[in-house]
Design an enzyme around this catalytic site. Structure first.
Site, PDB file in Angstrom:
ATOM      1  N   HIS A 322       0.830  -1.212   0.000  1.00  0.00           N
ATOM      2  CA  HIS A 322       0.000   0.000   0.000  1.00  0.00           C
ATOM      3  C   HIS A 322       0.864   1.261   0.000  1.00  0.00           C
ATOM      4  CE1 HIS A 322       0.905   0.764   4.252  1.00  0.00           C
ATOM      5  NE2 HIS A 322       0.594  -0.491   4.520  1.00  0.00           N
ATOM      6  N   CYS A 340       3.737  -4.464   6.546  1.00  0.00           N
ATOM      7  CA  CYS A 340       3.291  -4.303   5.167  1.00  0.00           C
ATOM      8  C   CYS A 340       4.419  -3.801   4.267  1.00  0.00           C
ATOM      9  CB  CYS A 340       2.113  -3.331   5.101  1.00  0.00           C
ATOM     10  SG  CYS A 340       0.625  -3.935   5.923  1.00  0.00           S
TER      11      CYS A 340
END
Length: 399
Positions: A322, A340
């Site tokens: 992301h 992430c």
């Protein structure tokens, strides 16, 4: 066609049959073309005497229908439910019996019409007992979708499936190019039973894939209940793409047909603890756009609570790729996220536009906390082909 797929004792009331229902000459011969079929076949024709293994209003579901004739030979048998659906079957070589190729479904009214080799016919009927519990399932990918080359077929069941082999036999996968693959059973991250069909290697672009789950009338086993309908899905495999994430070089590269089309700096999970990223092959599960990410949902306390753009889900445990503009000082230099794969707004938006659900994200490097498990998203690509095959209920260990 390529064929496959903690409880308490479960008791299902079954009707004990003292014998098969017998229909003799008292049954009226069926009519055809407005004339009595016995008359049409000649003055000596009469309704055949047949017996059906299922009868009454509480017949056992999950059993094939068997029809026998006392004299003569059967030429044709038709078994239909009240909604017009039928049970296919075959007449035996000696013409004395007929057996359906599928089991009778629970809570269903059936009519039977048997015709002998003289053209005379007889009818019978029965109703199966209603199910005490119904099992349902969800299918991925959805019907008429296009997916990436790593997307498996995945079936998640509402209730436990003890009779895994019986269920797997009813899961038929067909492909447009004879792709080799196998079913594998696991416990989904949600805790439910799940079975996936994975090709031996990534799909070839353009492959057409169909699944027919002919489960109506199949018993899941203890605590699972009955299936009372069939399921199907069809999807197409798109272009050959892969995302390669190098944890050590802090780079993310999108490749297409083996050629790098985008190479961007990134920062992944902080090594040495729970915040580290997973390594191995993940499959892009969903493109979720802008979402609220809260650390408490992945067991990291109150470390963060952010609205995050260009979010691409890779695992059920919360690993995403992301946009992470707050981490820009580390892009291409160090892994300093909470697990992430973060990029700049611009780079994340570009990757988001060009990847497809089902594309593999191949994560390599030492800065990881372990390998993605098979049930954590679609992590089955982290098993060897031999190990994956052992997870089939028909070819090895079903657990």
């Amino acid at each position: 066609m390529i064929r496959s797929s903690p409880t308490h004792p479960h008791h299902r009331t079954r009707t004990l049959l003292a014998g098969a229902a017998t229909l003799g000459v008292a049954l009226t011969a069926c009519s055809a073309g407005g004339a009595d079929q016995a008359d049409a076949a000649g003055p000596s024709a009469k309704a055949p005497e047949i017996s059906v293994n299922l009868h009454g209003k509480h017949a056992d579901a999950g059993e094939p229908v068997r029809v026998k004739i006392t004299d003569g030979r059967l030429s044709k048998v038709t078994v239909r439910d009240s909604e017009g659906g039928g049970l296919p079957g075959k007449v035996s070589g000696d013409g004395k019996s007929w057996t359906s190729g599928r089991e009778a479904a629970p809570g269903t009214e059936y009519s039977v019409r048997a015709e002998d080799d003289h053209g005379a016919s007889a009818r019978a009927g029965f109703t199966t007992a209603a199910p005490d519990k119904v099992n349902k399932l969800s299918l991925v990918p959805g019907n008429k979708t296009t997916v990436g080359v790593a997307q498996p077929l995945s079936v998640v069941f509402d209730h436990p499936v003890k009779n895994r082999a019986a269920v797997e036999r009813r899961l038929d996968v067909t492909t447009s190019n004879g792709t080799e693959g196998s079913w594998g059973w696991m416990r989904d991250y949600s805790g439910k039973d799940r079975v996936d069909w994975r090709p031996r290697e990534y799909w070839k672009p353009g492959t057409e894939v169909s699944l027919k789950a002919d489960l109506n009338g199949v018993d899941s086993g203890a605590a699972g209940g009955w299936f009372v309908r069939d399921y199907a899905t069809h999807f197409t495999v798109g272009e050959r793409q892969a995302v390669k994430v190098d944890l050590d070089e802090h780079r993310l590269r999108l490749t297409r047909d083996g050629r790098t089309v985008k190479d961007v700096p990134m920062s992944a999970g902080t090594p040495g603890g729970d915040k580290a990223s997973w390594r191995g092959t993940a499959v892009l599960m969903a493109k979720e756009g802008t979402i609220n990410m809260r650390s408490e949902t992945v067991g990291l306390g109150d470390a963060y609570d952010k609205m995050v753009d260009s979010s691409m889900r890779l695992t059920w445990s919360g690993m995403y790729a992301h946009a992470a503009p707050w981490n820009k000082a580390y892009f291409g230099k160090a892994n300093k996220s909470s697990g992430c794969v973060g990029m700049s707004d611009k780079d994340a938006a570009w990757i988001y536009r060009h990847v497809h659900v089902g594309d593999p994200f191949e994560v390599t490097g030492d800065d990881a906390k372990g390998t993605i498990a098979a049930n954590n998203g679609y992590g089955e690509w982290n098993l060897s082909w031999a190990d994956w095959q052992t997870k089939s209920a028909l070819g090895g260990d079903p657990n």
